[in-house]
Enzyme design. Structure first.
Site, PDB file in Angstrom:
ATOM      1  N   ASP A 177      -0.950  12.579 -27.256  1.00 28.32           N
ATOM      2  CA  ASP A 177       0.205  13.035 -28.022  1.00 28.32           C
ATOM      3  C   ASP A 177       1.431  13.160 -27.124  1.00 28.32           C
ATOM      4  O   ASP A 177       1.474  12.609 -26.022  1.00 28.32           O
ATOM      5  CB  ASP A 177      -0.117  14.360 -28.721  1.00 28.32           C
ATOM      6  CG  ASP A 177       0.464  14.409 -30.125  1.00 28.32           C
ATOM      7  OD1 ASP A 177       1.685  14.614 -30.250  1.00 28.32           O
ATOM      8  OD2 ASP A 177      -0.294  14.233 -31.097  1.00 28.32           O
ATOM      9  N   HIS A 197       4.727  18.675 -30.799  1.00 27.09           N
ATOM     10  CA  HIS A 197       3.974  17.898 -31.789  1.00 27.09           C
ATOM     11  C   HIS A 197       2.470  17.969 -31.538  1.00 27.09           C
ATOM     12  O   HIS A 197       1.670  18.159 -32.459  1.00 27.09           O
ATOM     13  CB  HIS A 197       4.456  16.446 -31.760  1.00 27.09           C
ATOM     14  CG  HIS A 197       3.837  15.566 -32.796  1.00 27.09           C
ATOM     15  ND1 HIS A 197       2.805  14.701 -32.518  1.00 27.09           N
ATOM     16  CD2 HIS A 197       4.106  15.405 -34.110  1.00 27.09           C
ATOM     17  CE1 HIS A 197       2.471  14.040 -33.614  1.00 27.09           C
ATOM     18  NE2 HIS A 197       3.246  14.448 -34.595  1.00 27.09           N
ATOM     19  N   SER A 247       0.388  12.389 -39.045  1.00 26.64           N
ATOM     20  CA  SER A 247       0.021  13.002 -37.768  1.00 26.64           C
ATOM     21  C   SER A 247      -0.962  14.137 -37.963  1.00 26.64           C
ATOM     22  O   SER A 247      -1.725  14.460 -37.057  1.00 26.64           O
ATOM     23  CB  SER A 247       1.270  13.566 -37.078  1.00 26.64           C
ATOM     24  OG  SER A 247       2.020  12.564 -36.470  1.00 26.64           O
TER      25      SER A 247
END
Length: 581
Positions: free
Chosen positions: A204, A244, A421
């Protein structure tokens, strides 16, 4: 002073790293330092001569866990697994180029160098000149004011940190109940299967403050963060970067009963940063490749990657639709190799559904990767969820999970986010729990059990794929079909059809072709016991696995025993008995 950067690239990629349709705050993007005299290149080598490693002693370059995984699945250790020649690396470094990292799978190095240094590298006799790949201009370094040193925290046992235990009530999932319940996560959790013993590598953008947020403290108390590494900068710490990855991790690992329980809170994790949110270049595909090699050496069982690529800051690097064929893109090839060494890759399908492009991006096109699309909590497709290419020989996305208003952990509190995601890690966590329950499965069997558990498995399409998977249905498929299936005639060929026996109501027959048949063209026929041709399909450039979706009239095949015949040029005819119930 902070600056906002919202990655919103049109064309093939609306949000190339699937940041959940939100604008990312990248405080240092405006300050990122690039030396215009330097560039990144991949330098491939012609061979692995003079390497001190050999396949007879894999313990020198693979962990015991990685070796055990290979042995369990009958996967041999080959020259591809050997580290690159240290002598070759040293000679490249002697040109003045800085070696960022090596790649054993592609047999080469990623370097940062000047044009003059590149010229010197090209003079080395062991360099494969045709394979040199330009990756990125400049050099990625830490921005001013961010001294990235690994955080060393001394933690002692704390009564406030709960060890994950099977939930007694659905209310313990908090706001994350819907996304977990839809795919049957509580079914496994309440049997005590919460991912224990499964190692998941997450690729990520960074995992900001994960080491400080109480939703994740059980991971540190129990030493279940087994590794961290930042392949963008080249250091161990990943906790100062983008948020994220933290939200992605929370979909699986969060554990705070009553507020949020993720889909695999008892699993172990490797947190690996491969994506630089300040720019988009091919270097990030190589970061992904190197992270996959690292995950392999750790012995990872699963990779969750909420990343995808098609459009770059340098238009010459862009992919076109014809290249999304499961074998062209560097990152897709890396995902395919990861599967070959026994790692199941779970990847976001993408957020292109509402864009002009609308299709998946790489590596979601890999035939061995589970591409996860997005729905809302009512099971309706999310408007942004990428669809598969109709020209593809494999169904994409593979399955779907909640991607609209998904519950995640933000900076210390529970919130909502949108994007595939987040459907990807939720499904990945369910798969980890399923793997804990059935550790004897190969990843091909595990992957196809997930597909067959989809609520649209009898009629998959390019929007929902095989539909919404469910843990209980997957367990039934494993018990009834996969564990009962037999490879009657060629037990060592790798060619296999299942479910076998096959229930006509399921509508899909899966095929494992075996490695020897990769890239070949094949004709498959199903022949009745009296010699009548009942079904015929042609396959071109076959991958490791395929599937046959039966037409309505083909589902009326009478119960009985059939002969499956596969004809391939310059290869013996393969046959297998198929029982239809």
């Amino acid at each position: 002073m902070e600056s906002k950067r919202c990655k919103n690239k049109r064309g093939l990629s609306f949000l190339n790293i699937f940041l959940g349709l939100y604008c990312v705050l990248v405080a240092w993007a405006a300050h990122a330092q690039n030396n215009p005299n330097l560039s990144y290149y991949f330098i491939p080598f012609t061979d692995k001569k003079n390497t001190p490693y050999n396949v007879e002693h894999p313990e020198a370059f693979l962990s015991p866990r990685a070796i055990e995984r290979r042995q369990k699945m009958g996967i041999p250790i080959t020259e591809r697994d050997l580290p690159v020649s240290p002598d070759y690396v040293a000679q490249v470094a002697n040109t003045g180029a800085r070696v960022r990292y090596t790649s054993k799978w592609l047999n080469g190095v990623v370097v940062v160098c000047t044009d003059d240094q590149l010229t010197e590298i090209q003079k080395l006799t062991f360099v494969d000149l045709e394979g040199i790949d330009y990756l990125k201009p400049g050099e990625t370094v830490d921005p001013p004011g961010l001294a990235k040193t690994r955080k060393q925290k001394q933690r002692s046992a704390s009564a406030s940190v709960a060890t994950p235990t099977p939930p007694q009530h659905l209310a313990e999932y908090g706001q994350a109940l819907a996304q977990n319940q839809l795919i049957g996560v509580p079914y496994l959790h309440m049997q005590g299967k919460m991912g224990k013993g499964i190692l998941i590598a997450i690729f990520d953008t960074g995992f900001h403050n994960v080491d400080e947020i109480d939703f994740f403290q059980h991971l540190f108390e129990e030493n279940r963060i087994v590794a961290t590494y930042d392949f963008v900068i080249g250091e161990e710490s990943v906790y100062e970067d983008d948020s994220h990855g933290r939200m992605v991790l929370s979909c699986m690992a969060a554990y705070k009963p009553g507020e949020m329980i993720g889909s695999a809170p008892a699993a172990s994790y490797a947190l690996l940063r491969t994506e630089d949110v300040s720019s988009e270049y091919r270097i990030e595909e190589y970061n992904w490749l190197r992270a996959a090699e690292y995950a392999d050496s750790l012995g990872a069982d699963l990779i969750n990657s909420s990343l995808g690529y098609s459009v770059f800051d340098d238009p010459n690097m862009n992919y076109v639709a014809e290249q999304l064929n499961g074998k062209t893109a560097l990152i897709t090839r890396a995902a395919n190799i990861a599967a070959e060494v026994g790692i199941l890759v779970v990847n976001s399908a993408g957020n292109e559904g509402n864009s002009q492009w609308k299709y998946i991006t790489v590596p979601a096109d890999s035939p061995t990767t589970l591409a996860i699309g997005g729905i809302d909590a009512q099971g309706e497709i999310a408007f942004f969820s990428s669809i598969g290419l109709p020209s593809s020989q494999v169904v994409k996305p593979d399955v779907v999970g909640v991607a609209y208003r998904t519950t995640v952990v933000k900076n210390g509190f529970v919130g909502l986010a949108n994007g595939t995601s987040f459907s990807s890690p939720t499904v990945c966590g369910m798969i980890a729990c399923l793997y804990e329950a059935y550790p004897q499965l190969t990843i091909d069997q595990l992957r196809n059990a997930v597909r067959l558990s989809g609520d649209r498995s009898s009629s998959p399409d390019y929007t929902y794929g095989y539909g919404v998977p469910h843990a209980q249905r997957a367990a039934e498929v494993i018990e009834k079909d996969i564990l009962r299936s037999k490879n009657y005639d060629f037990p060592d060929s790798g060619f296999r059809i299942y479910p076998n026996p096959y229930d006509r109501r399921e509508g899909v027959i899966f095929i494992e072709w075996g490695k020897e048949l990769h890239g070949k063209n094949a004709q498959l026929q199903i022949i009745s016991s009296d010699g009548k041709l009942m079904l015929e399909r042609n396959f071109s450039q076959i991958a490791h696995f395929g599937s046959i979706t039966l037409k309505r009239e083909e589902r009326l095949l009478p119960a009985g025993t059939y002969l499956v015949k596969v004809s391939i040029a310059e290869h013996p005819v393969l046959t297998q008995r198929l029982v239809i119930e």
